[in-house]
Motif scaffolding. Structure first.
Motif, mmCIF file in Angstrom:
data_model
loop_
_atom_site.group_PDB
_atom_site.id
_atom_site.type_symbol
_atom_site.label_atom_id
_atom_site.label_comp_id
_atom_site.label_asym_id
_atom_site.label_seq_id
_atom_site.Cartn_x
_atom_site.Cartn_y
_atom_site.Cartn_z
ATOM 1 N N SER A 1 -0.315 -4.651 -11.225
ATOM 2 C CA SER A 1 -1.106 -3.617 -10.566
ATOM 3 C C SER A 1 -0.772 -3.658 -9.076
ATOM 4 O O SER A 1 -1.408 -4.351 -8.290
ATOM 5 N N ASP B 1 -6.103 -7.748 -1.932
ATOM 6 C CA ASP B 1 -6.810 -7.337 -3.135
ATOM 7 C C ASP B 1 -5.898 -7.577 -4.325
ATOM 8 O O ASP B 1 -4.671 -7.562 -4.200
ATOM 9 N N THR B 2 -6.522 -7.857 -5.459
ATOM 10 C CA THR B 2 -5.787 -8.140 -6.678
ATOM 11 C C THR B 2 -6.595 -7.640 -7.874
ATOM 12 O O THR B 2 -7.833 -7.594 -7.808
ATOM 13 N N ARG B 3 -5.893 -7.262 -8.917
ATOM 14 C CA ARG B 3 -6.619 -6.821 -10.113
ATOM 15 C C ARG B 3 -7.486 -7.974 -10.610
ATOM 16 O O ARG B 3 -7.005 -9.105 -10.764
ATOM 17 N N GLU C 1 -15.968 -7.348 -5.635
ATOM 18 C CA GLU C 1 -15.184 -6.662 -6.660
ATOM 19 C C GLU C 1 -15.627 -5.209 -6.727
ATOM 20 O O GLU C 1 -16.803 -4.905 -6.594
ATOM 21 N N THR D 1 -10.887 -4.315 -9.125
ATOM 22 C CA THR D 1 -10.104 -5.010 -8.108
ATOM 23 C C THR D 1 -11.006 -5.989 -7.380
ATOM 24 O O THR D 1 -12.143 -5.660 -7.037
#
Length: 173
Positions: free
Chosen positions: A32, A128-130, A149, A164
């Motif tokens: 992502s 940010d990260t999935r 989140e 995310t």
């Protein structure tokens, strides 16, 4: 052997096809990272060209990992240009080609990116990260903190809306 290096705009332009290959492979593997169609190489190439331009204007820095001279991983530091945000940067496009994973490359790139930022006087990093991705565990193990989140934030290559997680790390030196 893995070689780590910061690239200038000129150097990034010279390896833009390799940068595109890494991004395309990661998207095809389900990452992502802003793209939903791994077959859309034109969009991937446009992205890297825009990053070359940002490198030239010093809005960001690009670090890469090479194996046998070929780029296999990337990470970028995107600097905030606003007067009230010059102390912060965003970590983005931490990408490791699927064929080069599970060898500590992402951890080393993150460590180098953090040190690079601290050396430049940056005191706050964000990313940010999935939510739930394996990368989350890497970031937590490196001392990153979860800020929160957002549900249904990014569309996956399968068309699903994924949450995310936003994270941050302060330079406590």
């Amino acid at each position: 052997m893995i070689d780590y290096k910061q690239l200038s705009a000129v150097q990034a332009q010279q390896v833009s096809a390799e940068l595109g290959d890494v991004l395309q492979a990661c998207v095809a593997d389900g990452a992502s990272v802003g793209f939903t169609d791994p077959a859309d190489r034109a969009a991937i190439d446009r992205f890297w060209q825009s990053q070359v331009d940002s490198l030239a204007s010093r809005e960001c820095d690009l670090l890469v990992a090479r194996e046998n001279g070929t780029v296999v991983a990337t990470v970028m530091l995107d600097y905030c240009g606003k007067p009230n945000g010059r102390h912060r940067a965003e970590i983005c496009k931490l990408l490791v080609h699927p064929a080069a994973r599970q060898r500590g490359i992402a951890r080393q790139l993150m460590t180098l990116a953090e040190q690079h930022a601290w050396d430049k006087g940056i005191t706050l990093l964000v990313l940010d990260t999935r939510s739930g991705d394996v990368a989350s565990q890497l970031y937590l193990s490196l001392g990153w903190q979860v800020a929160g989140e957002i549900p249904a934030y990014a569309e996956s290559i399968e068309g699903r809306l994924d949450a995310t997680t936003y994270m941050y790390k302060l330079n406590r030196r």
